[in-house]
Write a protein that holds these residues in place. Sequence first.
Motif, short mmCIF file in Angstrom:
data_model
loop_
_atom_site.label_atom_id
_atom_site.label_comp_id
_atom_site.label_asym_id
_atom_site.label_seq_id
_atom_site.Cartn_x
_atom_site.Cartn_y
_atom_site.Cartn_z
N GLY A 164 26.84 32.52 23.10
CA GLY A 164 26.70 31.45 24.31
C GLY A 164 28.12 32.02 24.93
O GLY A 164 28.25 33.07 25.33
N ASN A 165 29.05 31.34 25.15
CA ASN A 165 29.62 31.73 27.21
C ASN A 165 30.52 32.55 25.59
O ASN A 165 31.80 31.52 25.86
CB ASN A 165 30.32 30.68 27.97
N LEU A 166 30.88 33.55 26.11
CA LEU A 166 31.90 34.74 25.27
C LEU A 166 32.28 35.80 25.67
O LEU A 166 31.16 36.01 26.11
CB LEU A 166 31.69 34.56 23.69
N SER A 167 33.65 35.32 26.08
CA SER A 167 34.02 36.44 27.32
C SER A 167 35.25 37.16 26.74
O SER A 167 36.53 36.28 26.14
CB SER A 167 34.30 36.51 28.88
N LEU A 168 35.49 38.74 26.82
CA LEU A 168 37.00 38.70 26.57
C LEU A 168 38.21 39.11 27.99
O LEU A 168 37.08 39.72 28.98
CB LEU A 168 36.43 40.72 25.73
N VAL A 169 39.21 39.20 28.32
CA VAL A 169 39.92 39.16 29.13
C VAL A 169 40.75 39.74 29.01
O VAL A 169 42.33 39.62 27.92
CB VAL A 169 39.85 37.74 29.44
N ARG A 170 41.69 40.74 29.48
CA ARG A 170 43.01 41.64 29.58
C ARG A 170 43.75 40.89 30.33
O ARG A 170 43.25 40.67 31.83
CB ARG A 170 42.78 42.91 29.64
N ALA A 171 44.70 40.32 29.84
CA ALA A 171 45.56 39.59 31.30
C ALA A 171 47.04 39.24 30.64
O ALA A 171 46.88 39.49 29.59
CB ALA A 171 44.83 38.21 31.69
N ASP A 172 47.74 38.97 31.53
CA ASP A 172 49.52 38.59 31.54
C ASP A 172 49.05 36.97 30.89
O ASP A 172 48.77 36.56 32.02
CB ASP A 172 50.17 38.91 32.69
N VAL A 173 49.46 37.63 29.61
CA VAL A 173 50.20 36.50 29.59
C VAL A 173 51.18 34.97 30.23
O VAL A 173 51.38 33.64 30.27
CB VAL A 173 50.79 35.92 27.68
N ALA A 174 51.94 35.74 30.77
CA ALA A 174 53.04 34.68 31.51
C ALA A 174 52.56 34.97 33.17
O ALA A 174 53.02 34.35 34.03
CB ALA A 174 54.31 35.53 31.91
N ARG A 175 51.31 35.25 33.31
CA ARG A 175 50.62 34.73 34.84
C ARG A 175 49.00 34.77 34.73
O ARG A 175 48.41 35.77 34.35
CB ARG A 175 50.70 36.44 35.73
N LEU A 176 48.83 34.01 33.84
CA LEU A 176 47.38 33.52 33.58
C LEU A 176 46.62 33.73 34.92
O LEU A 176 46.88 33.05 35.98
CB LEU A 176 46.92 32.42 32.08
N PRO A 177 45.50 34.61 34.63
CA PRO A 177 44.20 34.05 35.90
C PRO A 177 43.36 33.26 36.03
O PRO A 177 42.23 32.86 36.19
CB PRO A 177 43.72 35.54 35.51
N PHE A 178 44.14 31.51 35.77
CA PHE A 178 42.97 30.33 35.59
C PHE A 178 43.80 29.60 36.05
O PHE A 178 45.18 29.82 36.79
CB PHE A 178 43.02 29.60 34.29
N SER A 179 43.08 28.28 37.29
CA SER A 179 43.46 27.77 37.67
C SER A 179 44.38 26.62 37.58
O SER A 179 43.64 26.32 36.15
CB SER A 179 42.26 27.31 39.28
N SER A 180 44.26 25.43 37.96
CA SER A 180 44.86 24.44 37.44
C SER A 180 43.39 23.60 37.26
O SER A 180 43.19 23.71 38.08
CB SER A 180 45.95 23.90 38.50
N GLY A 181 43.50 22.97 35.67
CA GLY A 181 42.71 22.20 35.17
C GLY A 181 41.94 23.39 35.05
O GLY A 181 40.80 22.69 34.36
#
Length: 793
Positions: free
Chosen positions: A664-681
């Motif tokens: 289903g919807n499964l993805s791998l992401v490289r990101a900073d845990v101190a600056r997550l690339p997700f919007s609020s909510g």
Amino acid sequence: MERRVVIVGAGISGLLACKCAVEKGFDPLVFEAGSRVGGIWVSTPESTRLQNVKAGYRFSDLDWPDSVREERPPSTQVLEYIDSYVERFGLLPYVRFNSRVTSIDYVGESEEEVEGWDQWGGTGSAFGSIGKWHVHVRDENNNAVKEYRAEFVILCLGRFSGIANIPDLPPDRCSKVFGGRVVHSMEYSAMENASALEMIKGKRVTIVGSLKSALDIAVECANVNGVELPCTMIQRTPHWLMPRDCLLGKYIGYLYFNRFSELLIHKPGENTMLSLVAMVLSPLRWTISKLSEIYLRWTLPLRKYQMIPPHSFYEDLSSCQIGILPEGFYNRVKEGSIILRRARSFGFNREGVITDEGAGHFPSDVVILATGFRGDQKLQQIFRSPHFQKHFVGSTTAPLPLYRQMIHPRIPQLAVIGYAEGIANLPSFEIRCRWLAQFLDRKFQLPAVKDMEEDVSRWQQHMNRYAGRNSWRSCVVTSNIWYNDQLCKDMGCNPRRKKGFWAEWFQPYGPMDYAAIYRSGFKGSRCNKSHSSKDKFRDLTLTAGKDGAVRVSCLSCSRSPLVLFLYERGWCQHFNRSGIPGPDKEFLLLSLRFLMLSCSKMAQEYFKPAEGGFLVDVSCESGLFTRKFAKSGNYSGVIALDFSKNILSQSYDLIEQDETILTGNLSLVRADVARLPFSSGAVDAVHAGAAIHCCPSPSTAAKINFCFLFLCSRRVFLGTTFLCYSQSTPSVFRLVRSRILQNFNFGYLTAEEIEDLCTSCSLTNYRAKSSSPSQCSPLRSLRLDIGSLPVFM
């Protein structure tokens, strides 16, 4: 604008279309004329078996059960497999049985307006027109007709049922002059097994046909009547058929179904270089086809029974006319329970069947016509408008003009799934349904009508070139990889699905090669890009120092593949010695699958609100927890997030190897845990298993956790960590433990420090819980309430 979707038919293609539509947030309505799902598999002769091996005929997200041990299971087990798929993904509530769609009518746009559109549907999108389909459905129980309205209709009617192909015979040779019984194989297959066997028992049976249905019915007749009343098979055009489990069948994928084999043919829309390569290598294609014919002539007594086809093996393959012989078929021919006769034409007289202008006469009591179906007429007749009907007028020389074998360029807001054939129909239908679901979800638009028609024309020429007189069958077997490449490119996925040069070019392609593209991932709200698993992972980190980016160097960032190997195969399992339950127990706490006394209460209290939502697994390590989340099916989307490229690469490889993972919807992401690339909510749940202590400072960890609360729309966060020491740790060991852990740069905290940090971040109503089977390093679980919103840290 409303986006109502109606699906006609609950066969394999209809069920796949339903599941894909549901995954995209639609609420489809599926109308099925019969009383159960399964389509053609509901009505098959008792002797029917799967023509493909089961590994090549499977759903990408549901493997065959262990109880199915045969490579080519019988029809009953295939139907049970389909039923398990429906149950696994909860598709039954969307299906209305005994509901026959009698007609559909497009209302809201005139026929002249539709014909004048430059873009399909006016805009090139699925829901760009103001028109609607009026779907007329008859309830088979009470014969009442009801009208439904939909913005999009998916026709999953299939082509091997519905309207029988009855040969047109002169009046003096038609079935009316015959004194016995004439049935079509469709009628025979629809009978109960006992009734069908009763009809042929003790009767002189003649079968007209040479493919799957004819062969299966002939074997049943031979089993019932034996040599005393042999079954006669009249074959007007013999086809190349392979024995079950023969050498050619075992390696046919390496000869015809890989990328190199497709270099030997001209493909629709290919460039000049590929065209030149196909021209140069065409003698090799001819040689492989001739060797296949020589092998079958050597293996089977074709010359003895005058059953050598008049055309090449490659032509049969290109028109989906290759079949698998029932087990022991020619043994029955040899013993005399099946009689093979070849004839250019046939007809009836009072006593039975006559062939070749009376040259052959076969007295019969029952004649079974296994002469195929008219799927094009079935599609044509469902339209109420004559204007749309003319677009589906069948032809003996050309396939139906469908773009991507699904969309008619001149019929808006409608798709056809299940008409064009592939290597194995189930995986072929699945990738088409995924493509259609992406289109319905507005992930891409269709090209101009003119461009679509040009593409359709190129595919028609391609089929005419290789399938010969059977090009009307819309078969894409010998160009299946090229066809799937076009679908992948439309969806924004990498069409190269293999690992390594030799595998990519010489290994056969199967259904699981495309499984990863179904993990469709997510779409960025700012960049408006779809982030999917077409690559190993999506890198969403910022350049150091840019826009004041803060990097958090976690312990996992420096882990080597060796460390990850150890982690995957035992390290994590031993966390329970230090108080962390381990992946299995901790995941059971989350998934609500086992009613343990304390774990069930925690799971129900804290993680129930996140079911069906979007989950992020932070510091995912090798993806051990991520795979468990994906397998559970409890979440609409799962993201494995880490900063380490090594970790994400290995996690990707392990996901690819695990065929039990729900695609289903499964993805791998490289990101900073101190600056997550997700919007609020944007996120419903966050999991950080044994990872909080990896942050370089306690304050950073607390701030990150606090930020998670605003990212999570349902405010559900689970984090586990080691305590530096607990109250039960002897004083003499506390200083030693603290010094050792500091040397490892771990951010272990005491219970008091955790409470102070949470208080400083305005997390009130603090309660704590520890699990400490080993007194040296207990697990600290914190419950923090913000108003009425639960947080489990």
